[in-house]
Design an enzyme around this catalytic site. Sequence first.
Site, PDB file in Angstrom:
ATOM      1  N   HIS A   1      30.485  52.843  43.119  1.00 62.44           N
ATOM      2  CA  HIS A   1      31.042  52.456  44.415  1.00 62.44           C
ATOM      3  C   HIS A   1      31.478  53.692  45.217  1.00 62.44           C
ATOM      4  O   HIS A   1      31.272  53.767  46.422  1.00 62.44           O
ATOM      5  CB  HIS A   1      32.232  51.524  44.180  1.00 62.44           C
TER       6      HIS A   1
ATOM      7  N   HIS B   1      40.404  55.121  45.217  1.00 63.61           N
ATOM      8  CA  HIS B   1      39.195  54.716  44.484  1.00 63.61           C
ATOM      9  C   HIS B   1      38.564  55.908  43.769  1.00 63.61           C
ATOM     10  O   HIS B   1      38.197  55.834  42.602  1.00 63.61           O
ATOM     11  CB  HIS B   1      38.158  54.127  45.445  1.00 63.61           C
TER      12      HIS B   1
ATOM     13  N   GLU C   1      39.435  44.000  40.957  1.00 64.02           N
ATOM     14  CA  GLU C   1      40.092  43.664  42.220  1.00 64.02           C
ATOM     15  C   GLU C   1      39.988  42.165  42.492  1.00 64.02           C
ATOM     16  O   GLU C   1      39.088  41.498  41.980  1.00 64.02           O
ATOM     17  CB  GLU C   1      39.444  44.448  43.369  1.00 64.02           C
TER      18      GLU C   1
HETATM   19 ZN   LIG Z   1      35.666  46.542  45.175  1.00 65.80          ZN
END
Ligand SMILES: [Zn+2]
Length: 219
Positions: free
Chosen positions: A59, A164, A176
């Site tokens: 991500h 993050h 999450e």
């Molecule tokens: Zn996420």
Amino acid sequence: VKTDWIDVSLTLKTDVMHWPGDPPVLIERVRDMNAGDTVNLTKITMGAHSGTHIDAPRHFIKSGKGADRISLDALIGPARVIGISARNAIRKEDLARHRIKKGERILLRTRNSTKKIFYKDAFTEDFVYLDKTAAEFLVERGIRTIGVDYLSVGGYKKDGHDVHKTLLGAGILVIEGLDLSPILPGRYDMICLPVKILDSDGAPARVVVKARKVFRNRK
Ligand SMILES: [Zn+2]
């Protein structure tokens, strides 16, 4: 047979609240027995970070591991739910008193859960999130997993990117979108199983917890 497993996942449905700019959730019956089709069949369109989900390292890290390759060990096993009273940013000081240890799976239960803001139709901008000092503290402690009760570990237009990157870069797994309203702080067993999507930056997950039995040592 009654089990003690408690579901702490959000329900996915069309137009469920989502992160601003992410693709909305659309769940359509493309074949419908009410309309004479021989089966019911659903088509799902959504971002990979909708509802309860995990963030894969990919991500925020260009060629980080995808959702299909993350450690299931981080997602299954003992987990500690910590109650947090911070109204907006969770700082290092809010975590420091909880004796967080290496390898722990930590779920943070905040005002997001007590107010159940994840059930509102619209996205809530001022949800409770981790700031950079808190993320760095968790990395120092060497925890295995962090779970939060809104759509992001980092704030909206605040420390989101840094938080993050700090957590995922240190190999901490991020869950999450948990609904921790049904449970109290304490020790649990957790099962979180994200859908196995090749090279995905995130994946929806079902998360259940069960209170751990404490055996007192009688002397
Ligand atoms: Zn996420």
